[in-house]
Design a protein around this motif. Structure first.
Motif: not given
Length: 276
Positions: A6-9, A31-38, A40-43, A70-75
């Motif tokens: 996924l691109q930044k835009e 941004k880095a954490s959010l990008q990783r999680r989104v 991961r879900l996309f894949a 999936e994208i909010t952290v639940n650890v």
């Protein structure tokens, strides 16, 4: 589309869509954490294109709930960092005991293990009867789990070890009833808890507290949002109340730092000056 990144835009477009349609504002999350999680879900859900991913999020409510989950952290775990809870038990609760009523806010409480941990400490200090614990999270699914007070039995040995290290006074198993692979915590604990959704980004203060815990949440926020949340906590905390953060978080460089004094070595601060 195998391995499509996924691109930044595109990320920005998604966040704008979500804010407009659902009122959730993730734009100031790290941004880095959010990008990783989104990503991961996309894949994980094998979307053939960004357009289909975007369309699904906009038009499928249940799928959007999955997205939030999936994208909010639940650890989380009960009595995580036992030395922190030992400090609460020995240093903070004796001070709170002098109040006629104790209100505690667990912000970003996830599935509620931290709230149950606090209830156990309060019960053993003879303070639970005059306490009210508020557990809030942006994610409605985890709040529902927290409300039920049912956790996997497989976690109980670890939680029991944490409990002993935190200075526990009883047999940890006396606080729950095990049934096959699930453990349900006692209603004497849950009776003093209020769970609800609350968005630290956009929602306001809803009470005045003597203790606020927000542990391992702020590390996922950009500095500007951290500042906003610190101001919310400062406004919600009564004078001489306590604010507890996660092990990698600090008030030190925040705009409210000069009104707080750190208590010992743990990430706990006491408010020593009124909010401006």
């Amino acid at each position: 589309m195998e391995g499509y990144q996924l691109q930044k835009e595109e990320m920005q477009q998604l966040l704008n869509d979500i804010h407009t349609k659902y009122g959730y504002d993730f734009t100031e999350y790290s941004k880095a954490s959010l990008q990783r999680r989104v990503q991961r879900l996309f894949a994980l859900d094998r979307f053939p294109s960004f357009a289909e991913f975007r369309y699904r999020l906009q038009n499928d409510g249940p799928y959007f709930r999955r997205f939030v989950e999936e994208i909010t952290v639940n650890v989380t775990e009960m009595l995580r960092d036992p030395s922190f809870y030992r400090t609460l038990r020995l240093t903070i609760l004796p001070v709170l005991a002098t109040y006629p009523f104790i209100r505690i806010w667990h912000a970003g409480c996830s599935t509620g293990e931290e709230v149950y941990s606090m209830a156990i400490l309060l019960k053993e200090a003879g303070l639970l009867h005059k306490s009210l614990l508020y557990g809030t999270d942006i994610n409605p699914q985890v709040i529902e789990k927290a409300r039920k007070g049912i956790f996997p039995v497989s976690q109980m040995q670890k939680y029991s070890e944490n409990y002993i290290q935190a200075g526990g006074m009883k047999d940890f198993s006396s606080y729950y009833t095990a049934n096959y692979h699930l453990a349900k915590f006692d209603s004497s604990l849950t009776g003093k808890m209020i769970f609800s959704t609350h968005n630290l980004v956009s929602d306001f203060s809803f009470n005045e507290f003597q203790l606020i815990l927000c542990r391992n949440v702020l590390i996922y926020f950009e500095r500007e949002l951290q500042t906003k949340v610190f101001k919310l906590f400062d406004y919600s905390l009564e004078n001489f109340g306590y604010l507890a953060l996660g092990s990698k978080e600090s008030l030190r460089f925040s705009p409210i730092a000069n009104r707080y004094r750190q208590v010992g070595r743990e990430k706990i601060w006491r408010k020593i000056h009124e909010s401006e």
